[in-house]
Each structure stands twice: as C-alpha cells, then as structure tokens.
Design a protein around this motif. Structure first.
Motif, PDB file in Angstrom:
ATOM      1  N   SER A  40       1.274  -2.413   5.680  1.00 21.03           N
ATOM      2  CA  SER A  40       0.994  -0.843   5.687  1.00 21.03           C
ATOM      3  C   SER A  40      -0.270  -0.379   4.251  1.00 21.03           C
ATOM      4  O   SER A  40       0.729  -1.206   3.643  1.00 21.03           O
ATOM      5  N   ALA A  41      -0.664   0.209   4.709  1.00 20.24           N
ATOM      6  CA  ALA A  41      -1.772   0.836   3.705  1.00 20.24           C
ATOM      7  C   ALA A  41      -1.272   2.281   3.427  1.00 20.24           C
ATOM      8  O   ALA A  41      -1.295   3.286   4.438  1.00 20.24           O
ATOM      9  N   ASN A  42      -1.049   2.369   2.174  1.00 18.23           N
ATOM     10  CA  ASN A  42      -0.833   4.292   1.713  1.00 18.23           C
ATOM     11  C   ASN A  42      -2.307   4.415   1.728  1.00 18.23           C
ATOM     12  O   ASN A  42      -3.324   3.746   1.607  1.00 18.23           O
ATOM     13  N   PHE A  43      -2.723   5.791   1.175  1.00 16.09           N
ATOM     14  CA  PHE A  43      -4.636   6.189   1.035  1.00 16.09           C
ATOM     15  C   PHE A  43      -4.494   5.709  -0.334  1.00 16.09           C
ATOM     16  O   PHE A  43      -5.561   4.923   0.080  1.00 16.09           O
ATOM     17  N   ILE A  44      -3.542   4.710  -0.913  1.00 14.35           N
ATOM     18  CA  ILE A  44      -3.859   4.654  -2.719  1.00 14.35           C
ATOM     19  C   ILE A  44      -4.358   3.576  -2.388  1.00 14.35           C
ATOM     20  O   ILE A  44      -5.626   2.818  -2.805  1.00 14.35           O
ATOM     21  N   THR A  45      -3.783   2.330  -1.264  1.00 16.84           N
ATOM     22  CA  THR A  45      -3.494   1.006  -0.654  1.00 16.84           C
ATOM     23  C   THR A  45      -5.415   0.968  -0.270  1.00 16.84           C
ATOM     24  O   THR A  45      -6.043   0.264  -0.237  1.00 16.84           O
ATOM     25  N   LYS A  46      -5.509   1.842   0.631  1.00 20.74           N
ATOM     26  CA  LYS A  46      -7.112   2.190   1.529  1.00 20.74           C
ATOM     27  C   LYS A  46      -8.475   2.209  -0.138  1.00 20.74           C
ATOM     28  O   LYS A  46      -9.302   1.814   0.529  1.00 20.74           O
ATOM     29  N   VAL A  47      -8.095   3.200  -0.985  1.00 22.77           N
ATOM     30  CA  VAL A  47      -8.880   2.962  -1.472  1.00 22.77           C
ATOM     31  C   VAL A  47      -9.835   1.793  -2.134  1.00 22.77           C
ATOM     32  O   VAL A  47     -10.256   1.729  -2.424  1.00 22.77           O
ATOM     33  N   GLN A 107     -10.431   2.790   6.775  1.00 27.58           N
ATOM     34  CA  GLN A 107      -9.689   1.665   5.987  1.00 27.58           C
ATOM     35  C   GLN A 107      -8.619   2.118   7.150  1.00 27.58           C
ATOM     36  O   GLN A 107      -7.769   2.996   7.647  1.00 27.58           O
ATOM     37  N   PRO A 108      -7.803   0.323   7.931  1.00 29.16           N
ATOM     38  CA  PRO A 108      -7.063   0.166   8.573  1.00 29.16           C
ATOM     39  C   PRO A 108      -5.688   0.314   8.030  1.00 29.16           C
ATOM     40  O   PRO A 108      -5.389   0.755   6.472  1.00 29.16           O
ATOM     41  N   ASP A 109      -4.707   0.967   8.515  1.00 24.01           N
ATOM     42  CA  ASP A 109      -3.535   1.102   8.559  1.00 24.01           C
ATOM     43  C   ASP A 109      -2.585   0.711   7.833  1.00 24.01           C
ATOM     44  O   ASP A 109      -1.596   0.119   7.052  1.00 24.01           O
TER      45      ASP A 109
END
Length: 176
Positions: free
Chosen positions: A140-147, A23-25
């Motif tokens: 911004s997208a942290n790991f939880i956001t990317k999931v 997923q994008p950052d």
C-alpha cells in the motif's frame, strides 16, 4: 522579495500535494524467469529462508548483517529477520502460505530505512523441462510513499533487485 519566495515555496508544496494525491493507493512489482529445473527443485530454495542466503540479491549488501531465523525450518510460520547497514536496512519476513511445489506467500515488513508492510508471492509452474517462476510484491502507498513515488519509480528500483534475485535463483537451481 520575501513574499515571492514564500509564494514559490507554497506553490511547490501545493503541486507536490496535488501530484501525490493522484498517485495510486498501492503498488505491484512483478518479475518472471524460466528456470531449467523442475518445480520440486526450485521450491525448497524459496520455501526455506536458510536457502535464500544462496540467491537473495540483498544479503550481500552487508556482510556483517545480523540475521535471525525463527519458527519451523521451512514453510508456514518460518521467519527471517535482519538488521544491517543503511543499504540493507532492517525488517522481517514470515511465510504465510506454502503449497508445494507451486506457491510461497509471505509477509514482508520493513522497519528501516522506512516502515512498510508488503505481501510477496512466488508462483511456480512447470514449463517443459523447467519452471516458470513469478515473483510478485504488493504494497500500500501512504501519503509519504505517494510523494516518494513522484520522484522515484518503484518498479524500476525494486524490479532490478527481483531480476537479480531470479537470475541467482536460476543459477542455484540449475546447478543443484
């Protein structure tokens, strides 16, 4: 049998981690509308958080929502904090740039239901007898956001609120 269940769980977890890593950052949501009012009539509706109560798509989510305005009445340094039910959540906005009548930029920080720091910008440009309004949010997208982004489309979810807000802003500005 337990080994098979464990293998399935590990495989699902690995797939989710792999998909999240791709997923994008960050993300960007953009919506636009043309308002049949000049920029100097639209601008104060955005540059003063007290006026957001007239058009914001989120204020109606919780009629009992606690609201706190801080700093100057409008422009750079003015802020708006809210705390409401599970739909409204909790957060704070502060205007960081204000260029009358063409741009308002703000920091948007959500506290709950999830922490998130975003930048939001409104760009206003004359268009005939009206104003083109662009509403942009970057985050911004942290790991939880990317999931989360694997299962939900941020643009569609938040974009519909932007569309509603712009429709409300248009109605209010055109009635003024």
């Amino acid at each position: 049998m337990w080994m098979t269940i464990l293998l399935v769980i590990v495989t699902i977890f690995a797939v989710i981690v792999l998909l999240a890593s791709r997923q994008p950052d960050g993300f960007q949501i953009v919506r636009s509308a043309t308002v049949q009012a000049p920029p100097d009539r639209v601008f104060p509706l955005i540059n003063d958080f007290h006026n957001w109560l007239k058009w914001s798509p989120w204020d109606k989510l919780d009629p009992a929502m606690k609201k706190d305005f801080g700093g100057p009445a409008s422009g750079v340094g003015s802020s708006y904090a809210w705390s409401g039910n599970s739909k409204a959540g909790e957060g704070r906005m502060e205007i960081t740039e204000s260029e009358a009548p063409s741009r308002v930029k703000l920091d948007l920080n959500f506290i709950r239901p999830f922490k998130s720091n975003n930048t939001t910008q409104f760009d206003l440009a004359p268009s005939g007898n009206g104003t083109n309004v662009n509403w942009t949010m970057n985050g911004s997208a942290n790991f939880i956001t990317k999931v989360w982004m694997i299962f939900a489309n941020m643009d569609k979810m938040v974009g519909k609120d932007f569309d509603e807000g712009l429709m409300n802003l248009k109605r209010v500005a055109e009635q003024s």
